[in-house]
Design a protein around this motif. Structure first.
Motif, PDB file in Angstrom:
ATOM      1  N   VAL A  92      -0.668  -5.102   6.407  1.00  0.00           N
ATOM      2  CA  VAL A  92      -0.249  -6.307   5.692  1.00  0.00           C
ATOM      3  C   VAL A  92      -1.056  -7.500   6.207  1.00  0.00           C
ATOM      4  CG1 VAL A  92       1.673  -7.866   5.179  1.00  0.00           C
ATOM      5  CG2 VAL A  92       2.084  -5.402   5.412  1.00  0.00           C
ATOM      6  N   PRO A  93      -1.863  -8.130   5.340  1.00  0.00           N
ATOM      7  CA  PRO A  93      -2.656  -9.279   5.808  1.00  0.00           C
ATOM      8  C   PRO A  93      -1.779 -10.487   6.109  1.00  0.00           C
ATOM      9  CG  PRO A  93      -2.857  -9.029   3.440  1.00  0.00           C
ATOM     10  CD  PRO A  93      -2.074  -7.836   3.919  1.00  0.00           C
ATOM     11  N   ASP A  94      -2.257 -11.341   6.987  1.00  0.00           N
ATOM     12  CA  ASP A  94      -1.485 -12.530   7.363  1.00  0.00           C
ATOM     13  C   ASP A  94      -1.228 -13.444   6.171  1.00  0.00           C
ATOM     14  OD1 ASP A  94      -1.485 -11.620   9.962  1.00  0.00           O
ATOM     15  OD2 ASP A  94      -3.210 -12.842  10.582  1.00  0.00           O
ATOM     16  N   LEU A 134       8.876  -7.158   0.843  1.00  0.00           N
ATOM     17  CA  LEU A 134       8.179  -5.881   0.945  1.00  0.00           C
ATOM     18  C   LEU A 134       7.730  -5.382  -0.422  1.00  0.00           C
ATOM     19  CD1 LEU A 134       7.229  -3.271   2.257  1.00  0.00           C
ATOM     20  CD2 LEU A 134       9.619  -2.509   2.329  1.00  0.00           C
ATOM     21  N   ASP A 135       8.590  -5.462  -1.440  1.00  0.00           N
ATOM     22  CA  ASP A 135       8.186  -4.943  -2.753  1.00  0.00           C
ATOM     23  C   ASP A 135       7.056  -5.759  -3.359  1.00  0.00           C
ATOM     24  OD1 ASP A 135       9.839  -7.125  -3.162  1.00  0.00           O
ATOM     25  OD2 ASP A 135      11.046  -6.200  -4.731  1.00  0.00           O
ATOM     26  N   GLN A 136       7.030  -7.075  -3.087  1.00  0.00           N
ATOM     27  CA  GLN A 136       5.940  -7.912  -3.583  1.00  0.00           C
ATOM     28  C   GLN A 136       4.627  -7.558  -2.889  1.00  0.00           C
ATOM     29  OE1 GLN A 136       7.712 -11.701  -2.620  1.00  0.00           O
ATOM     30  NE2 GLN A 136       8.456 -12.023  -4.711  1.00  0.00           N
ATOM     31  N   VAL A 137       4.678  -7.336  -1.584  1.00  0.00           N
ATOM     32  CA  VAL A 137       3.487  -6.967  -0.826  1.00  0.00           C
ATOM     33  C   VAL A 137       2.975  -5.601  -1.275  1.00  0.00           C
ATOM     34  CG1 VAL A 137       2.580  -6.433   1.468  1.00  0.00           C
ATOM     35  CG2 VAL A 137       4.142  -8.368   1.163  1.00  0.00           C
ATOM     36  N   ALA A 138       3.900  -4.677  -1.533  1.00  0.00           N
ATOM     37  CA  ALA A 138       3.506  -3.338  -1.954  1.00  0.00           C
ATOM     38  C   ALA A 138       2.731  -3.370  -3.268  1.00  0.00           C
ATOM     39  CB  ALA A 138       4.744  -2.447  -2.086  1.00  0.00           C
ATOM     40  N   VAL A 139       3.172  -4.198  -4.207  1.00  0.00           N
ATOM     41  CA  VAL A 139       2.459  -4.336  -5.480  1.00  0.00           C
ATOM     42  C   VAL A 139       1.044  -4.838  -5.246  1.00  0.00           C
ATOM     43  CG1 VAL A 139       2.378  -5.618  -7.648  1.00  0.00           C
ATOM     44  CG2 VAL A 139       4.536  -4.669  -6.868  1.00  0.00           C
ATOM     45  N   LYS A 166      11.645  -9.219   4.319  1.00  0.00           N
ATOM     46  CA  LYS A 166      10.480 -10.080   4.483  1.00  0.00           C
ATOM     47  C   LYS A 166       9.563  -9.516   5.559  1.00  0.00           C
ATOM     48  CE  LYS A 166      11.804 -13.296   1.555  1.00  0.00           C
ATOM     49  NZ  LYS A 166      12.181 -14.655   1.990  1.00  0.00           N
ATOM     50  N   LEU A 167       8.257  -9.632   5.315  1.00  0.00           N
ATOM     51  CA  LEU A 167       7.266  -9.146   6.262  1.00  0.00           C
ATOM     52  C   LEU A 167       6.610 -10.306   6.999  1.00  0.00           C
ATOM     53  CD1 LEU A 167       5.611  -6.338   4.088  1.00  0.00           C
ATOM     54  CD2 LEU A 167       7.488  -6.140   5.734  1.00  0.00           C
ATOM     55  N   HIS A 168       6.134 -10.026   8.206  1.00  0.00           N
ATOM     56  CA  HIS A 168       5.561 -11.085   9.046  1.00  0.00           C
ATOM     57  C   HIS A 168       4.038 -11.078   9.040  1.00  0.00           C
ATOM     58  CE1 HIS A 168       9.577 -11.813  10.619  1.00  0.00           C
ATOM     59  NE2 HIS A 168       9.694 -10.520  10.886  1.00  0.00           N
ATOM     60  N   GLY A 169       3.436  -9.996   8.528  1.00  0.00           N
ATOM     61  CA  GLY A 169       1.987  -9.841   8.596  1.00  0.00           C
ATOM     62  C   GLY A 169       1.618  -8.979   9.780  1.00  0.00           C
ATOM     63  N   GLY A 170       0.706  -8.056   9.570  1.00  0.00           N
ATOM     64  CA  GLY A 170       0.285  -7.165  10.646  1.00  0.00           C
ATOM     65  C   GLY A 170       0.962  -5.805  10.626  1.00  0.00           C
ATOM     66  N   GLU A 171       2.039  -5.671   9.846  1.00  0.00           N
ATOM     67  CA  GLU A 171       2.694  -4.375   9.753  1.00  0.00           C
ATOM     68  C   GLU A 171       1.804  -3.379   8.997  1.00  0.00           C
ATOM     69  OE1 GLU A 171       6.072  -7.485   9.092  1.00  0.00           O
ATOM     70  OE2 GLU A 171       3.969  -7.219   8.518  1.00  0.00           O
ATOM     71  N   VAL A 173     -10.461   1.556  -3.310  1.00  0.00           N
ATOM     72  CA  VAL A 173      -9.371   0.581  -3.436  1.00  0.00           C
ATOM     73  C   VAL A 173      -9.359  -0.348  -2.226  1.00  0.00           C
ATOM     74  CG1 VAL A 173      -6.858   0.301  -3.441  1.00  0.00           C
ATOM     75  CG2 VAL A 173      -7.931   1.972  -4.961  1.00  0.00           C
ATOM     76  N   GLU A 174      -9.607   0.199  -1.050  1.00  0.00           N
ATOM     77  CA  GLU A 174      -9.655  -0.634   0.162  1.00  0.00           C
ATOM     78  C   GLU A 174     -10.795  -1.642   0.075  1.00  0.00           C
ATOM     79  OE1 GLU A 174      -9.849   2.180   3.347  1.00  0.00           O
ATOM     80  OE2 GLU A 174      -7.661   2.464   3.409  1.00  0.00           O
ATOM     81  N   GLN A 175     -11.928  -1.248  -0.502  1.00  0.00           N
ATOM     82  CA  GLN A 175     -13.032  -2.198  -0.669  1.00  0.00           C
ATOM     83  C   GLN A 175     -12.649  -3.318  -1.637  1.00  0.00           C
ATOM     84  OE1 GLN A 175     -17.062  -0.560  -1.204  1.00  0.00           O
ATOM     85  NE2 GLN A 175     -16.295   1.409  -0.486  1.00  0.00           N
ATOM     86  N   LEU A 176     -11.954  -2.969  -2.687  1.00  0.00           N
ATOM     87  CA  LEU A 176     -11.478  -4.002  -3.619  1.00  0.00           C
ATOM     88  C   LEU A 176     -10.563  -4.985  -2.916  1.00  0.00           C
ATOM     89  CD1 LEU A 176     -10.634  -2.071  -6.918  1.00  0.00           C
ATOM     90  CD2 LEU A 176     -12.224  -3.977  -6.706  1.00  0.00           C
ATOM     91  N   GLN A 177      -9.626  -4.452  -2.140  1.00  0.00           N
ATOM     92  CA  GLN A 177      -8.661  -5.310  -1.460  1.00  0.00           C
ATOM     93  C   GLN A 177      -9.316  -6.168  -0.375  1.00  0.00           C
ATOM     94  OE1 GLN A 177      -5.864  -2.303  -0.316  1.00  0.00           O
ATOM     95  NE2 GLN A 177      -4.749  -2.400  -2.254  1.00  0.00           N
ATOM     96  N   ALA A 178     -10.357  -5.617   0.241  1.00  0.00           N
ATOM     97  CA  ALA A 178     -11.078  -6.373   1.274  1.00  0.00           C
ATOM     98  C   ALA A 178     -12.119  -7.312   0.673  1.00  0.00           C
ATOM     99  CB  ALA A 178     -11.752  -5.408   2.250  1.00  0.00           C
TER     100      ALA A 178
END
Length: 319
Positions: free
Chosen positions: A11-13, A20-25, A57-62, A158-163
């Protein structure tokens, strides 16, 4: 036969404080929020190895880990639809998509899509989520797309797209004559009143588009756009937000702008151009198996070449 989908993302900062569900999307591209919520509730999508709730809620880094079962009902029929293949090996396929081809089956488009064509071309893609599709182009946008032929390749792409390390360049013909290129950094989300449209929205997802002028005409401009992000309709929304909508855009464009004294053929093509004037010209990424940088180019399709010829002739005639 059911298939197992496995993926893991940190999970990026920038998403700290989000549900969590928003981050997952955001991180697990290509899956609906409802499907992801279901996997969270069953524990198939975990947070640092532990089961959580969609609203947490997530804190980032998980680390979010997905180990889910994909049932047979996610499969679609193979159809013999011609594909313009630019490159293919054991790991990826790069295609030049024509206008009018929908990428993925949906309501109203259950068949005749790129996914159906891919399943016919390479039946083993039935074992890969979304038949290996990594990113999408709008139905009437032409140009380059990459498709993964293995789950490992799909995860890497997909990881390249996200990065934001996958490079995607587009050619567009816009209404208006900007003095120079620029950068549009404006979040994009659902239009507040029309669910079929996107809009620049403060509550939307971050979106960045760079554009530069290739050729300027009397009332229109050929521009080249580079995406940092890949939001739905991003170039179309961002250029319209800059008051430079794409020629032929039925959703975000305005009325055709006719240069004073333009010849009849130019007037007709500007009024009747059947799609948004947008083409995915260049695609570059790190090959998921070799680790080498690879790059592909797709020439402009005939309809855009003809449009540019008419605009160029008009500008030269009126000098």
């Amino acid at each position: 036969m059911p298939r197992i989908l496995e993926a893991k993302h940190r999970v990026p900062d920038t998403l700290a404080g989000s549900r969590l569900d928003q981050v997952a999307v955001e991180l697990f591209d290509g899956h609906s929020r409802e499907r992801l919520k279901g996997w969270i509730k069953t524990g198939e999508l975990s947070v640092d190895g532990l089961q959580a709730k969609p609203k947490d809620k997530l804190h980032g880094g998980e680390y979010l880990a997905l180990h889910a079962t994909l049932e047979d009902d996610m499969r679609f029929e193979a159809e013999d639809i011609p594909l313009a293949i630019v490159f293919e090996d054991e790991h990826v396929i790069v295609i030049d998509k024509p206008a009018g081809l929908v990428v993925h089956p949906a309501a109203g488009n259950a068949s005749g899509t790129l996914l159906n064509a891919l399943l016919h071309h390479c039946p083993t893609l039935a074992q890969i989520p979304r038949a290996g599709i990594v990113h999408r182009l709008d139905k009437d946008t032409t140009g380059l797309m990459v498709v993964a032929k293995t789950l490992t390749a799909q995860t890497a792409l997909v990881e390249q797209l996200q990065a934001r390390t996958m490079s995607r360049h587009y050619d567009a013909v816009i209404i208006g004559t900007p003095v120079a290129g620029g950068k549009v950094d404006a979040p994009i989300g659902r239009h507040p009143k029309d669910r079929k449209r996107q809009a620049v929205n403060a509550s939307g997802k971050p979106a960045v588009t760079h554009y530069r002028v290739v050729e300027r005409f009397r009332a229109h401009t050929h521009v080249r756009c580079k995406l940092e992000t890949g939001r739905t309709h991003q170039i179309r929304v961002h250029m319209a937000h800059q008051r430079y909508p794409l020629i032929g855009d039925p959703v975000y464009g305005g009325r055709a702008k006719l240069p004073p004294g333009a010849a009849l053929p130019l007037k007709e093509i500007l009024r009747e151009f059947p799609r948004q004037a947008l083409h995915a010209r260049k695609l570059a990424f790190v090959h998921p198996e070799s680790g080498n940088d690879v790059s592909f180019l797709a020439p402009l399709p005939d309809d855009l070449l003809m449009l540019l010829d008419y605009l160029r002739e008009d500008s030269e005639t009126m000098r």
